[in-house]
Design an enzyme around this catalytic site. Structure first.
Site, mmCIF file in Angstrom:
data_model
loop_
_atom_site.group_PDB
_atom_site.id
_atom_site.type_symbol
_atom_site.label_atom_id
_atom_site.label_comp_id
_atom_site.label_asym_id
_atom_site.label_seq_id
_atom_site.Cartn_x
_atom_site.Cartn_y
_atom_site.Cartn_z
ATOM 1 N N ASP A 82 -7.513 -8.149 4.658
ATOM 2 C CA ASP A 82 -6.751 -7.087 3.762
ATOM 3 C C ASP A 82 -5.866 -7.927 2.767
ATOM 4 O O ASP A 82 -5.008 -8.924 3.370
ATOM 5 C CB ASP A 82 -5.887 -6.226 4.522
ATOM 6 C CG ASP A 82 -5.615 -5.047 3.765
ATOM 7 O OD1 ASP A 82 -6.048 -4.652 2.671
ATOM 8 O OD2 ASP A 82 -4.482 -4.460 4.046
ATOM 9 N N HIS A 83 -5.638 -7.681 1.546
ATOM 10 C CA HIS A 83 -4.706 -8.478 0.646
ATOM 11 C C HIS A 83 -4.676 -9.952 0.539
ATOM 12 O O HIS A 83 -3.361 -10.327 0.526
ATOM 13 C CB HIS A 83 -3.497 -7.587 0.834
ATOM 14 C CG HIS A 83 -3.368 -6.366 0.170
ATOM 15 N ND1 HIS A 83 -3.291 -5.920 -1.064
ATOM 16 C CD2 HIS A 83 -3.085 -5.019 1.063
ATOM 17 C CE1 HIS A 83 -3.458 -4.707 -1.292
ATOM 18 N NE2 HIS A 83 -3.216 -4.009 -0.095
ATOM 19 N N HIS A 180 1.975 2.066 -0.839
ATOM 20 C CA HIS A 180 2.006 1.418 0.390
ATOM 21 C C HIS A 180 3.186 1.736 1.230
ATOM 22 O O HIS A 180 4.318 1.999 0.372
ATOM 23 C CB HIS A 180 2.066 -0.258 0.537
ATOM 24 C CG HIS A 180 0.509 -0.713 0.025
ATOM 25 N ND1 HIS A 180 0.507 -1.320 -1.288
ATOM 26 C CD2 HIS A 180 -0.794 -0.594 0.399
ATOM 27 C CE1 HIS A 180 -0.868 -1.753 -1.370
ATOM 28 N NE2 HIS A 180 -1.629 -1.233 -0.462
ATOM 29 N N HIS A 208 -6.020 2.582 -0.834
ATOM 30 C CA HIS A 208 -4.898 2.065 -0.104
ATOM 31 C C HIS A 208 -3.706 3.025 0.151
ATOM 32 O O HIS A 208 -3.648 3.852 -0.683
ATOM 33 C CB HIS A 208 -4.426 0.786 -0.898
ATOM 34 C CG HIS A 208 -5.433 -0.275 -0.762
ATOM 35 N ND1 HIS A 208 -5.024 -1.504 -0.293
ATOM 36 C CD2 HIS A 208 -6.661 -0.400 -1.056
ATOM 37 C CE1 HIS A 208 -6.255 -2.440 -0.301
ATOM 38 N NE2 HIS A 208 -7.244 -1.980 -0.817
ATOM 39 N N GLY A 209 -2.720 2.690 0.933
ATOM 40 C CA GLY A 209 -1.607 3.703 1.099
ATOM 41 C C GLY A 209 -2.122 4.772 1.620
ATOM 42 O O GLY A 209 -1.555 5.877 1.113
ATOM 43 N N GLY A 210 -2.895 5.075 2.650
ATOM 44 C CA GLY A 210 -3.578 6.292 3.188
ATOM 45 C C GLY A 210 -2.522 7.001 3.933
ATOM 46 O O GLY A 210 -2.687 8.187 4.295
ATOM 47 N N SER A 211 -1.573 6.429 4.570
ATOM 48 C CA SER A 211 -0.760 6.986 5.288
ATOM 49 C C SER A 211 0.342 7.995 4.649
ATOM 50 O O SER A 211 0.803 7.839 3.492
ATOM 51 C CB SER A 211 0.265 5.896 5.948
ATOM 52 O OG SER A 211 -0.488 5.169 6.861
ATOM 53 N N VAL A 231 -5.405 2.632 6.458
ATOM 54 C CA VAL A 231 -4.110 3.123 7.167
ATOM 55 C C VAL A 231 -3.459 2.027 7.902
ATOM 56 O O VAL A 231 -4.221 1.424 8.682
ATOM 57 C CB VAL A 231 -4.586 4.260 8.130
ATOM 58 C CG1 VAL A 231 -3.576 5.061 8.557
ATOM 59 C CG2 VAL A 231 -5.623 5.333 7.279
ATOM 60 N N ASP A 232 -2.306 2.156 7.859
ATOM 61 C CA ASP A 232 -1.330 0.916 8.479
ATOM 62 C C ASP A 232 -0.164 1.661 8.986
ATOM 63 O O ASP A 232 0.301 2.103 10.266
ATOM 64 C CB ASP A 232 -1.144 -0.184 7.642
ATOM 65 C CG ASP A 232 -0.281 -1.368 8.308
ATOM 66 O OD1 ASP A 232 -0.288 -1.172 9.626
ATOM 67 O OD2 ASP A 232 0.215 -2.102 7.716
#
Ligand SMILES: [Zn+2]
Length: 284
Positions: A82-83, A180, A208-211, A231-232
């Protein structure tokens, strides 16, 4: 089931109208939480290795951990970088046997982003693994990438189309209103732009930034071509709250197997929730 290439996994989801959860892992317990959730839901899954985890534990050791636990599951698994902001790091991931790599050149001028992403995509395709690129800046804080909110512009269709043509990436991270980290107010995804992007880029889009994105918006986004959702934050929250629950009951619980175990259990449940939301359950 052996590892599955990222492009195969994401393309199937895209064609069938569901999304692959790309869940960030940070240690053995979080790797196990993701694998156990995927197995319980009979879902294909991506384990994401991000820059913070690499800085603390190392890229090769983290991949070796997933390798060591892979035999415990029978569902398709893909390990994704990732990234990455360094071409050399994407090569290291390829050498370690990742099935998907992301080069994030969204902070670079267009031509430079396209040039390096293309080089990464060429290596990935030669080895039959998946490649993700990013165009447009996604707001928030992740992996030491800070982007001021005002810079977090919605990706333009014209730029996205040029970027895909120039790089040949398999799936594309775009900026459509997510960020994010933790949202201070619920995000509103740019569905109109997402619909336009589906026509112009004609390949799976990565969110991205699914949370913290409301469920209804996630489902609508999947209907508009989002086929990989990262998801993080929500998973780290669940893990930490699980551990905190143990300590609230007994502040002198020093058995890490107990505290980490409760964190792992809480994260497994959260990953299962996400898998069902993304519609990937039963797709293994
Ligand atoms: Zn991201």
């Amino acid at each position: 089931m052996p590892y599955v290439a990222g492009d195969t996994m994401v393309r199937h989801a895209w064609q069938e109208g569901y999304a692959i959860g790309a869940f960030s892992a940070h240690n053995a317990e979080t790797i196990l939480a993701v694998l156990e959730a995927a197995e319980a839901e009979r879902s294909p899954v991506m384990i994401q290795i991000g820059q913070r985890a690499i800085n603390t534990l190392g890229l090769a050791p983290l991949k070796a951990l997933v390798d060591a636990y892979l035999g415990r599951v029978s569902v398709p698994v893909c390990v994704h970088l990732d990234h990455s902001r360094r071409f050399e790091q994407t090569l290291e991931a390829v050498r370690c046997g990742f099935q998907s790599v992301m080069f994030d050149g969204s902070h670079l001028p267009f031509a430079e982003n396209a040039r390096i992403t293309r080089a990464v995509a060429e290596v990935a395709h030669a080895l039959k693994i998946g490649c993700e690129g990013e165009i447009g800046k996604i707001g928030g804080v992740e992996d030491e990438i800070d982007v001021a909110d005002e810079e977090a512009l919605i990706t333009s269709c014209e730029e996205a189309a040029r970027f895909v043509a120039a790089t040949g990436v398999d799936y594309l991270a775009v900026s459509i209103g997510t960020a994010h980290g933790l949202y201070t107010r619920p995000p509103k995804l740019a569905f109109g732009r997402l619909a336009e992007l589906r026509e112009t880029v004609a390949r799976p889009v990565v969110l991205h930034g699914g949370s913290g994105v409301p469920d209804a918006q996630i489902q609508r986004a999947i209907g508009l071509g989002v086929a990989k959702i990262n998801v993080d934050t929500e998973l780290r929250q669940a893990f930490t709250e699980g551990m905190a629950g143990v300590l609230a009951e007994n502040p002198q619980e020093y058995a890490l197997a107990v505290t980490l175990g409760r964190g792992r259990e809480a994260m497994r449940q959260k990953v299962q929730e996400k898998i069902r939301l993304f519609g990937s359950q039963g797709r293994a």
